[in-house]
Scaffold this motif. Structure first.
Motif, PDB file in Angstrom:
ATOM      1  N   GLU A 198       1.011  -1.119   0.072  1.00 41.14           N
ATOM      2  CA  GLU A 198      -0.049   0.043   0.020  1.00 41.14           C
ATOM      3  C   GLU A 198       0.867   1.172   0.115  1.00 41.14           C
ATOM      4  O   GLU A 198       1.547   1.321   0.980  1.00 41.14           O
ATOM      5  CB  GLU A 198      -1.059  -0.026   1.111  1.00 41.14           C
ATOM      6  N   ASN A 199       0.733   1.979  -0.955  1.00 42.93           N
ATOM      7  CA  ASN A 199       1.437   3.371  -1.137  1.00 42.93           C
ATOM      8  C   ASN A 199       2.849   3.394  -1.239  1.00 42.93           C
ATOM      9  O   ASN A 199       3.796   3.465  -0.550  1.00 42.93           O
ATOM     10  CB  ASN A 199       0.880   4.258  -0.027  1.00 42.93           C
ATOM     11  N   ILE A 200       3.091   3.177  -2.606  1.00 44.97           N
ATOM     12  CA  ILE A 200       4.487   3.257  -3.158  1.00 44.97           C
ATOM     13  C   ILE A 200       5.343   4.508  -2.769  1.00 44.97           C
ATOM     14  O   ILE A 200       6.374   4.575  -2.927  1.00 44.97           O
ATOM     15  CB  ILE A 200       4.853   2.862  -4.524  1.00 44.97           C
ATOM     16  N   ASN A 201       4.536   5.587  -2.413  1.00 42.99           N
ATOM     17  CA  ASN A 201       4.810   7.178  -2.226  1.00 42.99           C
ATOM     18  C   ASN A 201       5.170   7.126  -0.797  1.00 42.99           C
ATOM     19  O   ASN A 201       6.155   7.923  -0.477  1.00 42.99           O
ATOM     20  CB  ASN A 201       4.046   7.889  -2.417  1.00 42.99           C
ATOM     21  N   ASN A 202       4.973   6.089   0.109  1.00 45.35           N
ATOM     22  CA  ASN A 202       5.309   6.384   1.489  1.00 45.35           C
ATOM     23  C   ASN A 202       4.729   5.012   2.112  1.00 45.35           C
ATOM     24  O   ASN A 202       3.462   4.810   2.513  1.00 45.35           O
ATOM     25  CB  ASN A 202       4.605   7.367   2.040  1.00 45.35           C
ATOM     26  N   PHE A 203       5.477   3.785   2.022  1.00 38.78           N
ATOM     27  CA  PHE A 203       4.810   2.493   2.401  1.00 38.78           C
ATOM     28  C   PHE A 203       4.160   2.538   3.603  1.00 38.78           C
ATOM     29  O   PHE A 203       4.655   2.895   4.702  1.00 38.78           O
ATOM     30  CB  PHE A 203       6.203   1.414   2.489  1.00 38.78           C
ATOM     31  N   GLU A 204       2.973   1.854   3.398  1.00 38.55           N
ATOM     32  CA  GLU A 204       2.017   1.777   4.805  1.00 38.55           C
ATOM     33  C   GLU A 204       1.751   0.325   5.111  1.00 38.55           C
ATOM     34  O   GLU A 204       1.795   0.278   6.431  1.00 38.55           O
ATOM     35  CB  GLU A 204       0.655   2.374   4.276  1.00 38.55           C
ATOM     36  N   SER A 205       1.483  -0.736   4.373  1.00 36.81           N
ATOM     37  CA  SER A 205       1.520  -1.933   4.643  1.00 36.81           C
ATOM     38  C   SER A 205       1.717  -2.923   3.624  1.00 36.81           C
ATOM     39  O   SER A 205       1.759  -2.544   2.376  1.00 36.81           O
ATOM     40  CB  SER A 205       0.116  -2.098   5.369  1.00 36.81           C
ATOM     41  N   ILE A 206       2.123  -4.235   4.033  1.00 34.25           N
ATOM     42  CA  ILE A 206       2.287  -5.208   3.057  1.00 34.25           C
ATOM     43  C   ILE A 206       1.314  -6.338   3.400  1.00 34.25           C
ATOM     44  O   ILE A 206       1.253  -6.853   4.455  1.00 34.25           O
ATOM     45  CB  ILE A 206       3.482  -5.812   3.158  1.00 34.25           C
ATOM     46  N   ALA A 207       0.452  -6.739   2.450  1.00 35.78           N
ATOM     47  CA  ALA A 207      -0.465  -7.819   2.488  1.00 35.78           C
ATOM     48  C   ALA A 207      -0.091  -8.983   1.475  1.00 35.78           C
ATOM     49  O   ALA A 207       0.515  -8.632   0.289  1.00 35.78           O
ATOM     50  CB  ALA A 207      -1.730  -7.593   2.169  1.00 35.78           C
ATOM     51  N   VAL A 208       0.141 -10.120   2.219  1.00 28.60           N
ATOM     52  CA  VAL A 208       0.653 -11.223   1.419  1.00 28.60           C
ATOM     53  C   VAL A 208      -0.601 -12.356   1.187  1.00 28.60           C
ATOM     54  O   VAL A 208      -1.421 -12.625   1.990  1.00 28.60           O
ATOM     55  CB  VAL A 208       1.665 -12.088   2.027  1.00 28.60           C
ATOM     56  N   TYR A 209      -0.867 -12.730  -0.156  1.00 26.61           N
ATOM     57  CA  TYR A 209      -1.812 -13.546  -0.694  1.00 26.61           C
ATOM     58  C   TYR A 209      -1.403 -15.135  -1.193  1.00 26.61           C
ATOM     59  O   TYR A 209      -0.258 -14.795  -1.880  1.00 26.61           O
ATOM     60  CB  TYR A 209      -2.900 -13.128  -1.571  1.00 26.61           C
TER      61      TYR A 209
END
Length: 351
Positions: free
Chosen positions: A249-260
């Protein structure tokens, strides 16, 4: 360099304000000075953010021997001249992205840094964030199998911003926004690129306003990148593998990483650690490098800055976009862009 590390800011625009507020909340760092071509702007900025010194010219800032690092937050067209002047006065520089208007300018600044032993770094803040290490670790863990495809996009409605529409100030979506998806791809997929193809739409001033870029890698990986200054995007970066995918989420200021996983079930979630603004990481990296007598940061080395600039030069060449100040210089060898500077008069009110 005892006591607090003293920062000087060149420019008084929005991004300079974010840096000022960030530095004021950091430990062992002091916001010492600010410079603008208009003294009243510097005075107002200094009053708001508590700078001890307010200068009505950039050279005054570069001449202040109490400044340990100068952060340059002027328009892209001015980065080369501003940075060169600071380095000629022996001042370490952290220059905002895009680092320069073209690769020729970047090469000259890097040469000056390395020949004269003066610290120089690009403020591509996502390169310095601890969340980048987490992303790389998750991708490298094998949880999504072998990464094969990457997509990244960044779009904001910014076509009302005069600086971005002005070719004399190196305006357009690529240098301001496209630089983020490009960095995202290179940070995760590397730089062994076999082919680059791209297209754009143009603003009425001739600058690019929407960009689509595809990187084809030697090992078969693909990166599809988009940016826009006329539409709002979800800012996601997605890495697709043979067993699943990862959404950043948000390559401009990383917010989170979700793995599927392969059944589209979320099997992991990583959230960004608490931060001031995210700018603090690049400042901390610069201080560490300067105190270690290094000329560059390991997080964003000169070679990587130059690599990004060369890619953007090749893309602009494909689009036929040449900034007015580049036309004033003789053609560089192999079609590379030259190291001209922009319009200082126009940039004065666009800091």
């Amino acid at each position: 360099m005892l006591g607090k590390f003293q920062i000087g800011i060149m420019g008084t625009g929005n991004i300079a304000a974010v840096m000022a507020d960030t530095v004021n909340k950091m430990k062992n760092v002091k916001l010492y000075a600010v410079a603008s071509r208009e003294k009243v702007k510097a005075d107002v900025f200094a009053g708001k953010y508590g700078c001890k010194k307010a200068y009505g010219s950039y050279e005054e800032l570069a001449l202040d021997n109490k400044v340990d690092l100068i952060y340059i937050a002027t328009p892209h067209s001015e980065h080369f001249a501003n940075t060169k002047m600071c380095m000629e006065h022996g001042k370490p520089v952290l220059c905002e992205k895009a680092f320069t208007a073209n690769a020729g300018q970047a090469e000259e600044l890097i040469r000056l840094s390395e020949e004269n032993g003066v610290f120089l770094a690009e403020a591509m803040w996502t390169r310095y964030m601890p969340m980048l290490t987490t992303i790389r670790e998750v991708v490298g863990s094998g949880v999504i199998g072998e990464p094969k495809t990457l997509t990244a996009n960044l779009g904001y409605v910014l076509n009302h911003v005069e600086r971005l529409k002005n070719p004399s100030l190196a305006g357009g979506a690529l240098l301001d926004l496209g630089v983020y998806p490009l960095n995202f791809a290179l940070m995760l997929f590397g730089y062994n690129i076999a082919k680059i193809s791209s297209t754009c739409t143009y603003a009425d001033t001739g600058v690019d306003e929407q960009d689509s870029i595809t990187l084809q890698y030697i090992d078969g990986k693909m990166a599809h990148l988009n940016c826009s200054m006329v539409s709002l995007s979800d800012r996601k970066g997605i890495i697709y593998g043979t067993k699943g995918f990862i959404i950043v989420e948000n390559i401009n200021n990383f917010e989170s990483i979700a793995v599927y996983d392969s059944l589209y079930k979320k099997v992991g979630l990583y959230k960004c650690p608490k931060q001031i603004s995210g700018y603090e990481y690049e400042v901390e990296a610069c201080i560490k490098a300067i105190r270690s007598h290094q000329n560059e940061c390991v997080e964003m080395p000169h070679a990587e800055t130059l690599r990004i600039m060369k890619i953007m030069d090749s893309i602009r060449k494909e689009w036929g976009i040449v900034y007015p100040f580049e036309k004033l210089e003789p053609p560089a060898e192999d079609g590379e862009a030259t190291s001209g500077t922009g319009s200082s008069e126009q940039a004065e009110n666009q800091e």
